[in-house]
Design an enzyme around this catalytic site. Sequence first.
Site, short mmCIF file in Angstrom:
data_model
loop_
_atom_site.label_atom_id
_atom_site.label_comp_id
_atom_site.label_asym_id
_atom_site.label_seq_id
_atom_site.Cartn_x
_atom_site.Cartn_y
_atom_site.Cartn_z
N TYR A 166 0.84 -1.20 0.00
CA TYR A 166 0.00 0.00 0.00
C TYR A 166 0.87 1.25 0.00
CZ TYR A 166 -3.19 3.58 1.87
OH TYR A 166 -3.90 4.73 2.07
N GLU A 203 -11.15 6.45 5.89
CA GLU A 203 -10.47 7.20 6.94
C GLU A 203 -11.41 7.40 8.13
OE1 GLU A 203 -7.41 7.89 7.21
OE2 GLU A 203 -6.61 7.72 5.18
N TRP A 235 -4.87 1.35 10.79
CA TRP A 235 -5.09 1.36 9.35
C TRP A 235 -4.97 -0.05 8.77
CZ3 TRP A 235 -7.66 3.69 5.95
CH2 TRP A 235 -7.40 3.50 4.58
#
Length: 218
Positions: free
Chosen positions: A46, A68, A76
């Site tokens: 990522y 988010e 995350w």
Amino acid sequence: MATRGKPKTPAAPAPAIDIANSGLIVGADGLARPPWAAVDALLQAYYDTEWGMPVRDERGMFERLVLEGFQSGLSWATILRKREAFRAAFHRFDPDKVAAYTDDDVRRLLGDAGIVRNRAKILATINNAAATIRLREDGGLADFIWSFQPAETPAPRTLAEIPTISADSIALSKALRARGFAFVGPTTMHALMEATGIIDTHLVGSHRRGCSGVWPAV
């Protein structure tokens, strides 16, 4: 709000980065990354291919905004591992479809173990889809968020120098809330600005610094 098209000002030249004291980790491939992207294969991919690259389309920006918001209070990595499940659950983040969700859809989502089953965040996503549709009258979600791009980007040389909030993310948060959005706090919006290339908070010395083409490398 920053003015669209305002010239970007690169950070002043600085001495060569001290990798040993920066917090960067050099992998077996010889590339320097921050600790969060240096071990887990999914996070590394990522970081290497997506984080910090410009997102200019409505659906792409809506997806990042939603994810988010769901990440708030979580890691995350948790959200990234559930990303495909989120895409399936929310019709690949099509704002028109999500805005039309009913109570049946809310119950469906609350029963979906593949996503984060948080009622407030699910309702916020449906609300934000409707707000995204309304923003089309003013150029659209992506352009609206990009209009808060600052004239300068941070140039952190150590982990301690990476900001987690800024005057611009505070302004963006307030503007989105005024437009009816939810779960768009200043810290969450700062993370969104980082992830979508609006600012570049890659550490100086990272192999990704300056990769977006928006900001020059330092």
